[in-house]
Design a protein around this motif. Structure first.
Motif, PDB file in Angstrom:
ATOM      1  N   PRO A 163     -24.596  52.668 -21.988  1.00 30.14           N
ATOM      2  CA  PRO A 163     -24.198  51.335 -22.478  1.00 30.14           C
ATOM      3  C   PRO A 163     -25.409  50.446 -22.678  1.00 30.14           C
ATOM      4  CG  PRO A 163     -23.731  51.537 -20.138  1.00 30.14           C
ATOM      5  CD  PRO A 163     -24.215  52.878 -20.576  1.00 30.14           C
ATOM      6  N   SER A 164     -25.283  49.557 -23.679  1.00 27.09           N
ATOM      7  CA  SER A 164     -26.358  48.571 -23.890  1.00 27.09           C
ATOM      8  C   SER A 164     -25.808  47.179 -23.579  1.00 27.09           C
ATOM      9  CB  SER A 164     -26.918  48.683 -25.308  1.00 27.09           C
ATOM     10  OG  SER A 164     -25.887  48.483 -26.271  1.00 27.09           O
ATOM     11  N   LEU A 165     -24.982  46.607 -24.435  1.00 33.86           N
ATOM     12  CA  LEU A 165     -24.382  45.302 -24.140  1.00 33.86           C
ATOM     13  C   LEU A 165     -23.047  45.232 -24.853  1.00 33.86           C
ATOM     14  CD1 LEU A 165     -24.740  43.381 -26.891  1.00 33.86           C
ATOM     15  CD2 LEU A 165     -27.097  43.420 -26.141  1.00 33.86           C
ATOM     16  N   GLY A 166     -22.296  44.300 -24.504  1.00 32.79           N
ATOM     17  CA  GLY A 166     -21.000  44.117 -25.133  1.00 32.79           C
ATOM     18  C   GLY A 166     -19.980  45.057 -24.545  1.00 32.79           C
ATOM     19  N   THR A 167     -18.913  45.163 -25.279  1.00 32.10           N
ATOM     20  CA  THR A 167     -17.809  46.011 -24.850  1.00 32.10           C
ATOM     21  C   THR A 167     -17.838  47.294 -25.654  1.00 32.10           C
ATOM     22  OG1 THR A 167     -16.476  44.080 -24.303  1.00 32.10           O
ATOM     23  CG2 THR A 167     -15.315  46.171 -24.620  1.00 32.10           C
ATOM     24  N   GLY A 168     -17.779  48.436 -24.914  1.00 35.54           N
ATOM     25  CA  GLY A 168     -17.787  49.750 -25.589  1.00 35.54           C
ATOM     26  C   GLY A 168     -16.392  50.342 -25.644  1.00 35.54           C
ATOM     27  N   THR A 169     -16.157  51.099 -26.671  1.00 31.68           N
ATOM     28  CA  THR A 169     -14.855  51.750 -26.853  1.00 31.68           C
ATOM     29  C   THR A 169     -15.076  53.150 -27.429  1.00 31.68           C
ATOM     30  OG1 THR A 169     -13.794  49.622 -27.281  1.00 31.68           O
ATOM     31  CG2 THR A 169     -12.597  51.609 -27.950  1.00 31.68           C
ATOM     32  N   TRP A 170     -14.329  54.121 -26.862  1.00 34.19           N
ATOM     33  CA  TRP A 170     -14.399  55.499 -27.360  1.00 34.19           C
ATOM     34  C   TRP A 170     -13.270  55.773 -28.360  1.00 34.19           C
ATOM     35  CZ3 TRP A 170     -18.379  58.628 -26.762  1.00 34.19           C
ATOM     36  CH2 TRP A 170     -19.205  58.511 -25.654  1.00 34.19           C
ATOM     37  N   THR A 171     -13.627  56.411 -29.466  1.00 32.32           N
ATOM     38  CA  THR A 171     -12.654  56.966 -30.398  1.00 32.32           C
ATOM     39  C   THR A 171     -13.123  58.392 -30.737  1.00 32.32           C
ATOM     40  OG1 THR A 171     -13.842  56.033 -32.278  1.00 32.32           O
ATOM     41  CG2 THR A 171     -12.005  54.735 -31.372  1.00 32.32           C
ATOM     42  N   TYR A 172     -12.276  59.168 -31.451  1.00 29.68           N
ATOM     43  CA  TYR A 172     -12.674  60.554 -31.724  1.00 29.68           C
ATOM     44  C   TYR A 172     -12.008  61.059 -33.001  1.00 29.68           C
ATOM     45  CZ  TYR A 172      -8.089  62.322 -30.371  1.00 29.68           C
ATOM     46  OH  TYR A 172      -6.755  62.580 -30.333  1.00 29.68           O
ATOM     47  N   THR A 173     -12.573  62.119 -33.503  1.00 25.36           N
ATOM     48  CA  THR A 173     -11.925  62.943 -34.528  1.00 25.36           C
ATOM     49  C   THR A 173     -12.136  64.394 -34.114  1.00 25.36           C
ATOM     50  OG1 THR A 173     -13.912  63.074 -35.911  1.00 25.36           O
ATOM     51  CG2 THR A 173     -12.358  61.270 -36.363  1.00 25.36           C
ATOM     52  N   GLY A 174     -11.197  65.225 -34.488  1.00 27.33           N
ATOM     53  CA  GLY A 174     -11.340  66.634 -34.113  1.00 27.33           C
ATOM     54  C   GLY A 174     -10.125  67.438 -34.523  1.00 27.33           C
ATOM     55  N   PRO A 175     -10.150  68.742 -34.266  1.00 23.23           N
ATOM     56  CA  PRO A 175      -9.066  69.619 -34.707  1.00 23.23           C
ATOM     57  C   PRO A 175      -7.792  69.497 -33.882  1.00 23.23           C
ATOM     58  CG  PRO A 175     -10.678  70.884 -33.480  1.00 23.23           C
ATOM     59  CD  PRO A 175     -11.262  69.520 -33.661  1.00 23.23           C
ATOM     60  N   GLY A 176      -7.908  68.897 -32.722  1.00 23.55           N
ATOM     61  CA  GLY A 176      -6.740  68.765 -31.869  1.00 23.55           C
ATOM     62  C   GLY A 176      -6.630  67.376 -31.290  1.00 23.55           C
ATOM     63  N   GLY A 196     -12.746  73.573 -30.416  1.00 26.28           N
ATOM     64  CA  GLY A 196     -13.363  73.220 -31.679  1.00 26.28           C
ATOM     65  C   GLY A 196     -14.409  72.136 -31.473  1.00 26.28           C
ATOM     66  N   VAL A 197     -14.889  71.604 -32.591  1.00 21.07           N
ATOM     67  CA  VAL A 197     -15.922  70.569 -32.573  1.00 21.07           C
ATOM     68  C   VAL A 197     -15.235  69.202 -32.717  1.00 21.07           C
ATOM     69  CG1 VAL A 197     -18.005  69.683 -33.651  1.00 21.07           C
ATOM     70  CG2 VAL A 197     -17.604  72.169 -33.553  1.00 21.07           C
ATOM     71  N   TYR A 198     -15.476  68.353 -31.745  1.00 17.66           N
ATOM     72  CA  TYR A 198     -14.901  67.011 -31.757  1.00 17.66           C
ATOM     73  C   TYR A 198     -16.036  66.003 -31.889  1.00 17.66           C
ATOM     74  CZ  TYR A 198     -10.373  68.814 -30.208  1.00 17.66           C
ATOM     75  OH  TYR A 198      -9.176  69.472 -30.123  1.00 17.66           O
ATOM     76  N   VAL A 216     -21.276  61.454 -30.789  1.00 17.56           N
ATOM     77  CA  VAL A 216     -21.735  62.651 -30.101  1.00 17.56           C
ATOM     78  C   VAL A 216     -20.771  63.786 -30.461  1.00 17.56           C
ATOM     79  CG1 VAL A 216     -20.421  62.162 -27.977  1.00 17.56           C
ATOM     80  CG2 VAL A 216     -22.413  63.667 -27.887  1.00 17.56           C
ATOM     81  N   LEU A 217     -21.340  64.945 -30.756  1.00 16.77           N
ATOM     82  CA  LEU A 217     -20.522  66.109 -31.103  1.00 16.77           C
ATOM     83  C   LEU A 217     -20.381  66.990 -29.863  1.00 16.77           C
ATOM     84  CD1 LEU A 217     -22.033  67.107 -34.580  1.00 16.77           C
ATOM     85  CD2 LEU A 217     -20.011  65.726 -34.107  1.00 16.77           C
ATOM     86  N   ILE A 218     -19.170  67.167 -29.471  1.00 12.14           N
ATOM     87  CA  ILE A 218     -18.888  68.032 -28.325  1.00 12.14           C
ATOM     88  C   ILE A 218     -18.104  69.238 -28.851  1.00 12.14           C
ATOM     89  CG2 ILE A 218     -17.852  68.231 -26.054  1.00 12.14           C
ATOM     90  CD1 ILE A 218     -20.186  66.243 -26.226  1.00 12.14           C
ATOM     91  N   THR A 219     -18.691  70.414 -28.631  1.00  9.45           N
ATOM     92  CA  THR A 219     -18.028  71.660 -29.035  1.00  9.45           C
ATOM     93  C   THR A 219     -17.347  72.260 -27.818  1.00  9.45           C
ATOM     94  OG1 THR A 219     -19.712  72.060 -30.735  1.00  9.45           O
ATOM     95  CG2 THR A 219     -18.331  73.934 -30.090  1.00  9.45           C
ATOM     96  N   PHE A 220     -16.045  72.278 -27.908  1.00  8.37           N
ATOM     97  CA  PHE A 220     -15.257  72.874 -26.829  1.00  8.37           C
ATOM     98  C   PHE A 220     -15.030  74.348 -27.168  1.00  8.37           C
ATOM     99  CE2 PHE A 220     -14.299  68.389 -26.577  1.00  8.37           C
ATOM    100  CZ  PHE A 220     -14.307  68.135 -25.214  1.00  8.37           C
TER     101      PHE A 220
END
Length: 608
Positions: A163-176, A196-198, A216-220
């Motif tokens: 984190p740097s500053l402000g409010t952070g939020t996670w979103t994603y795209t992926g095969p599942g 898959g790759v998310y 960030v790309l996370i390969t499951f």
């Protein structure tokens, strides 16, 4: 205050007022509204006059900063003014150690903070200066850092945003579908339902409309579960592997006493061939991206023997040497069938000798090779042991016959008589060891007694029989003739005949060896002749005949005569034998004083 006037170059000059002849003049404490002229004379003599009215230049330095709240970038827009001419120069000092001479520069500050930005300008009319300083504030901006890309062997992962500053939020795209434990914390746990790759996006908002995002790309990856299959113990140098694939790419590796030839090193059910027998460790390694799993299987290769008991054997003896071709493992001979008992010199030797002291016949022997690990191979060979006949045709013999009772001594098998010359006949048949052999004539015959005990087991012996036909002497019928010579009449059979004789005198035999020889004597009488036939080899036969030779009388009654009487003395001349007088014809009856006397008197009863 001074003013400087400057004329164009390349002329001669005359200024008024003042009379200066330089290209430019400086006016100290000029008077506003004063007109100045300058006569320009060209080298060709042509001239022109320039004039200007002195006026005071009023210049104002000013600018408008436009700050980008999401970066450290600022656009500076110059808004300086001058009442005559234009702004000729700009010099910016941004307060961070950097400067520029652009009119409206774009500048990136090194970071957030308060900066005093100073602007110096000069006019083209009179080179009049002006300056101004404005303080600007560069606010901090978010710098989203979602962490480094990663590949995991699971369906769960802990995100690692910084984190740097402000409010952070996670979103994603992926095969599942990804389930994030807390969308607003930098390091939540995330679970996906499909490998898959998310792409996970960490977005920071500093509240002043400035947003920063990083992905960030996370390969499951599913973790492979390598299964190399069951251990194998084989009677071969090749097999088919039986790995059970899970995910990813599998690869076989191996250690062992030899080398392994793979059909396809990446195929779970690949074929493999070992160069030498032994125990090999095969490892099936499955790689699914960075996820690796291995399993090992032990395969014991034992070369399968290929038993070869050799070719069938057919010998004319009760012993022989076997001829198995050894491959691998330990070989052993056994007797499978046969009427007798086979004795092996070495039951483990492929070239073992064998014998039987019991019964000839057909034996089936089995050569079994065992290479361990139940790797067994068998082959059979048929051995025919036939006792060799010892033919004995008997002893040679000379005969005074054309028939002979052969006298072979049989051993084994079937015997057969043959003859040379091949004109002999056998009774009851040619297979009887004591057959009667009959030949058509005198000759030396070789009789061969051949015993065949089947399967080519043959022995022969020969006997030489000299057949000499027994003569049947026939001296012919007895001869009784009225002479002292004649021809004999023996009937010849075979061999050489010879006449011998005994009698009252000497009988001359013209040809003693001729059955019809002429004979003669001076002495009449009864002669005993023997006809003896000798066919050689002591084959002799004789026959007798009686030869009676009697002198032939020559009757002579004397000459014809006529007498004057009824009595007459006969005048016969005697020769041989006893003479007798008899009356042949006539009308009367005659009587003789001595009927047997050649000079007998005869008396008749009538004349005539």
């Amino acid at each position: 205050m001074n003013a400087v006037l400057q004329a164009p170059p390349g002329f001669t000059y005359l200024w008024n007022p003042g009379g200066a002849t330089t290209q430019s003049i400086t006016i100290n404490n000029p008077t506003i509204g004063t007109t100045y002229t300058c006569v320009l004379t060209a080298p060709n003599g042509c001239s022109a006059t320039l004039s200007t009215v002195l006026d005071q230049t009023e210049i104002n330095a000013d600018f408008n900063p436009v700050i980008d709240n999401c970066t450290y970038n600022v656009n500076f827009y110059d808004s300086s003014t001058v009442n005559q001419g234009t702004i000729g120069t700009w010099m910016w000092d941004f307060g961070d150690g950097s400067s520029t001479a652009e009119q409206s520069p774009f500048h990136t500050f090194p970071g957030p903070g308060t900066y005093n930005v100073h602007l110096d300008v000069t006019s083209t009319a009179g080179n009049c200066p002006a300056d101004t300083t404005i303080q600007i504030t560069i606010n901090p901006i978010p710098n989203a850092n979602a962490g480094t890309d990663s590949s995991v062997c699971s369906q769960t992962y802990q995100l690692q945003a910084t984190p740097s500053l402000g409010t952070g939020t996670w979103t994603y795209t992926g095969p599942g579908t990804a389930t994030i434990s807390d969308d607003n914390v930098p390091n939540p746990n995330v679970t996906v339902d499909i490998d898959g790759v998310y792409s996970f996006i960490w977005t920071e908002d500093n509240g002043s409309g400035c947003v920063s995002a990083d992905t960030v790309l996370i390969t499951f990856n599913e973790m492979p579960t390598a299964n190399a299959g069951p251990d194998q113990t084989l009677c071969l140098l090749n097999t088919t592997m039986a790995a059970i694939p899970s995910v990813g790419t599998g690869t076989w590796t191996v250690t062992g006493p030899g080398t392994i030839l793979f059909g396809n090193v990446n195929l779970p059910t690949t074929t493999v061939t070992a160069s030498v027998e032994g125990q090999y460790i095969f490892t099936w390694t499955e790689v699914n991206s960075t996820c690796t799993s291995s399993d090992s299987v032990t395969v014991t290769f034992t070369q399968m023997p290929v038993a070869n008991a050799g070719t069938d054997i057919n010998v004319c003896q009760l012993n022989t040497t076997l001829a198995a071709i050894a491959t691998v493992g330990t070989g052993t001979w056994t007797q499978t069938s046969g009427n007798g008992t086979i004795n092996f010199t070495n039951i483990n030797a492929p070239l073992s000798g064998i014998s039987t002291t019991t019964t000839q016949g057909v034996y089936v022997l089995t050569w079994t090779e065992d290479n361990g690990n139940d790797c067994v191979s068998s082959d059979q060979v048929q051995v025919t042991l036939i006792q060799t006949p010892v033919a004995n045709a008997g002893t040679d013999a000379p005969l005074c016959l054309l028939t002979y009772n052969l006298n072979a001594t049989p051993s084994v098998g079937t015997g057969t008589w043959t003859s040379v010359p091949a004109t002999a006949t056998f009774s009851p048949n040619e297979h009887a060891p004591n057959a009667n052999a009959t030949v058509p004539g005198n000759n030396v015959y070789t009789f061969t007694w051949t015993e065949d005990n089947t399967n080519g087991c043959i022995d022969s012996d020969a006997v030489v029989i000299t057949f000499t036909q027994m003569p049947t002497a026939n001296a012919g019928p007895d001869i009784n003739i009225c002479q002292l010579d004649t021809n004999l009449a023996a009937i010849p059979s075979v061999g050489t005949g010879t006449w011998t004789v005994s009698g009252p005198g000497i009988l001359n035999i013209a040809l003693p060896n001729s059955e019809t020889s002429a004979v003669g004597t001076l002495t009449q009488g009864v002669y005993n002749l023997t006809w003896t036939e000798d066919n050689g080899n002591g084959c002799i036969d004789s026959d007798n005949m009686i030869l009676t030779l009697t002198n032939q009388p020559v009757a002579n009654a004397g000459a014809r005569d006529s007498v004057c009487s009824l009595m007459y003395q006969l005048q016969g001349i005697a020769s041989y034998g006893t003479g007798t007088w008899s009356q042949l014809d006539g009308t009367g009856f005659s009587s003789f004083t001595n009927q047997n006397f050649s000079a007998s008197n005869v008396t008749t009863t009538f004349y005539g």
